[in-house]
Design a protein around this motif. Structure first.
Motif: not given
Length: 235
Positions: A109-112, A150-153, A156-157, A225-235
Motif C-alpha cells: 500500500d505504501y513504498i517509502v 518500477r514501483a507501480s508493479a 496496490t491499486e 545551501t542545498w535542498t531536500t524535497d519529499i514527494y508522493m506519487a500515485h496513479n
C-alpha cells in the motif's frame, strides 16, 4: 546509538554501525512527510531501510500494518533493522537486495524510498557515505529513477510511493521520470540546509557539476545551501 524523539510517543532507540548509512535530516523529513500523508495503516515497504528508522517508527505510530517490510542492498543494514525491530517490539520481514529484487510477487500500500540519492562524486567526499557504498551514478539519479520506474508493479491499486529528491543530484530527470510513470506527483515538504563543512574544500567540483546541470545549490551572502524535497506519487 541513534534516538528518535516524538512528542506523542516514547523515544525510539536504534543501534548503528559504521558500515551502515546513518539517519540524516532527510530521513527525519521523509518520516514526517509520510506520517502526515498516511490516512490509514497498510502494508508498508521501507526501501533502502538502513538501520530501519523510518519503517519501524511508522509501525510504532500504527501507520504500517504488521509485519513491516524492509530491504537494503547492505546485509549489515538488514541485520541491524532486524535487531532494531526486535528491540522496539516491531515484527519485520527484512531482506537484502538491490531495489525491488527481494520483493517479486509482493504488493504494498505504501513504498517509502530512501535509497542513495546524491551524486556519487559528492558521496565519495562526504561524511554521509563514509564507509558506506553509494551506487547512484554521476548525477545521483540512477537508483531513484529505478525505484520510480518500477514501483507501480509493487503497489496496490491505490498505493502510494514516497521519495526524497535532493538537489545534490539531477532533480530534473528524477521528476521527469516520476511524471512519466505516475499520474499524480505531489511535493509534500521542502527543507533548505547549509552545505556541510566536509564538502566546502571541494567547491570547484561542486561548481563544475552545477554548471553542467548535474546538481543545484544556492549561494547567498557567502552561505551555500542545498535542498531536500519529499514527494508522493500515485496513479
Amino acid at each position: 546509538m541513534y534516538q528518535l524523539k516524538n512528542e506523542h510517543t516514547e523515544t525510539l532507540s536504534f543501534e548503528t554501525h559504521d558500515a551502515v548509512f546513518k539517519p540524516t535530516g532527510t530521513t527525519t523529513l521523509l518520516l514526517e512527510s509520510v506520517k502526515e500523508n498516511i490516512e490509514q495503516p497498510g502494508r508498508l515497504l521501507d526501501l533502502g531501510c538502513g538501520i530501519g528508522v523510518v519503517g519501524i517508527a511508522l509501525a510504532k505510530y500504527k501507520l504500517a500494518s504488521s509485519p513491516l517490510y524492509a530491504s537494503d542492498i547492505s546485509e549489515e543494514a538488514v541485520k541491524l533493522t532486524e535487531l532494531n525491530a526486535r528491540q522496539n517490539s516491531c515484527e519485520v520481514v527484512a531482506k537484502a537486495g538491490k531495489v525491488f529484487e527481494p520483493w517479486s510477487g509482493y504488493r504494498f500500500d505504501y513504498i517509502v524510498d530512501d535509497v542513495s540519492g546524491i551524486a556519487e562524486d559528492i558521496a565519495a567526499v562526504s561524511d554521509w557515505f563514509k564507509n558506506v557504498s553509494c551506487e547512484s551514478g554521476y548525477d545521483g539519479s540512477i537508483l531513484t529513477r529505478e525505484v520510480i520506474s518500477r514501483a507501480s508493479a509493487f503497489l496496490t491499486e491505490n498505493g502510494k510511493l514516497f521519495f526524497p529528491v535532493i538537489s545534490l543530484s539531477n532533480t530534473r530527470v528524477i521528476l521527469e521520470e516520476a511524471n512519466i510513470f505516475f499520474k499524480a506527483v505531489k511535493l509534500l515538504k521542502r527543507k533548505t540546509w547549509p552545505l556541510p563543512n566536509d564538502l566546502k574544500p571541494h567547491m570547484d567540483m561542486l561548481l563544475e557539476m552545477k554548471e553542467k546541470g548535474v546538481i543545484s545549490f544556492e549561494e547567498k551572502f557567502g552561505i551555500f545551501t542545498w535542498t531536500t524535497d519529499i514527494y508522493m506519487a500515485h496513479n
